[in-house]
Design a protein around this motif. Structure first.
Motif, short mmCIF file in Angstrom:
data_model
loop_
_atom_site.label_atom_id
_atom_site.label_comp_id
_atom_site.label_asym_id
_atom_site.label_seq_id
_atom_site.Cartn_x
_atom_site.Cartn_y
_atom_site.Cartn_z
N THR A 123 -24.83 -57.20 34.62
CA THR A 123 -25.13 -58.20 33.60
C THR A 123 -24.95 -57.65 32.20
N GLU A 124 -24.76 -58.57 31.27
CA GLU A 124 -24.71 -58.26 29.85
C GLU A 124 -25.68 -59.16 29.15
N ASN A 169 -28.40 -52.77 27.73
CA ASN A 169 -27.70 -54.04 27.55
C ASN A 169 -27.63 -54.74 28.90
N GLY A 170 -28.37 -55.84 29.04
CA GLY A 170 -28.36 -56.61 30.27
C GLY A 170 -29.73 -56.67 30.89
N VAL A 171 -29.76 -57.03 32.15
CA VAL A 171 -31.02 -57.18 32.87
C VAL A 171 -31.38 -55.86 33.52
N THR A 172 -32.56 -55.37 33.19
CA THR A 172 -33.03 -54.10 33.72
C THR A 172 -34.53 -54.19 33.97
N GLU A 173 -35.03 -53.19 34.70
CA GLU A 173 -36.47 -53.04 34.81
C GLU A 173 -36.88 -51.98 33.79
N ARG A 174 -37.87 -52.33 32.99
CA ARG A 174 -38.37 -51.40 31.98
C ARG A 174 -39.89 -51.36 32.06
N ASP A 203 -30.60 -56.42 24.63
CA ASP A 203 -29.56 -55.55 24.08
C ASP A 203 -30.19 -54.86 22.88
N ASN A 204 -30.74 -53.69 23.14
CA ASN A 204 -31.45 -52.99 22.07
C ASN A 204 -30.70 -51.73 21.61
#
Length: 179
Positions: free
Chosen positions: A55-56, A155-160, A150-151
């Motif tokens: 993803t983006e 960039n995209g869908v992630t687990e944070r 997008d920091n």
């Protein structure tokens, strides 16, 4: 030809009248409830699919799960809940919502989130909600979530995750749905 017009004109008028009646029908009402635990967990599973896809981040993006996915934070939440509501009697309150709109109009605020609930975030020095994520878990003083951003680094869908006392967290909520 006249016989055809005699048949077509009444049907045309009837369709116009019925369309006007439908568009003016304000008697249809929906019941608004908070999403059930099952729906919230299903939404989280779709968030995991987005996370595991290529993803983006794209502002305003709401691409369905497929190749070349471009999606923003609220688009991710909306799409995950849309998928979670398939084959149920429920609908989203709106099909296109910003994080602020969901915070103000489409969620019930809670204190203790569960998997699939919403996390509202923003700048540390502001009370304004500018970002939304889907809650996963709290573990070892950290809150884990899935979001689209997008920091510059991500960039995209992630687990944070952030510390539980992070000033970025503004509130937690449960998505409201209608039937």
């Amino acid at each position: 030809m006249k016989k055809a017009l005699v048949f077509i004109i009444p049907i045309f008028l009837l369709s116009i009248i019925s369309c006007q009646m439908d568009s003016n029908d304000t008697s249809r009402s929906y019941t608004i409830i908070t999403a059930t635990k099952d729906i919230r967990v299903r939404a989280f599973r779709f968030a995991e699919l987005y996370r595991d896809s290529d993803t983006e981040y794209e502002w305003g993006g709401q691409t369905p799960v497929r190749a070349a996915i471009k999606i923003d934070c609220s688009g991710l939440v909306v799409m995950c809940y849309k998928y979670a509501l398939v084959d149920t009697k429920y609908l989203l309150i709106e099909n296109d919502m910003s994080s602020a709109y969901i915070y103000e109009h489409a969620s019930e605020l809670i204190v203790s989130p569960e998997q699939g609930d919403l996390i509202f975030m923003g700048e540390e020095n502001s009370d304004k909600v500018t970002h939304i994520a889907i809650f996963d878990r709290e573990e070892a003083g950290e809150i884990y979530f899935i979001d689209s951003t997008d920091n510059g680094t991500v960039n995209g869908v992630t687990e944070r995750h952030y510390p539980t006392d992070s000033k970025k967290f503004k509130a937690f909520g449960i998505m409201k749905i209608k039937y």
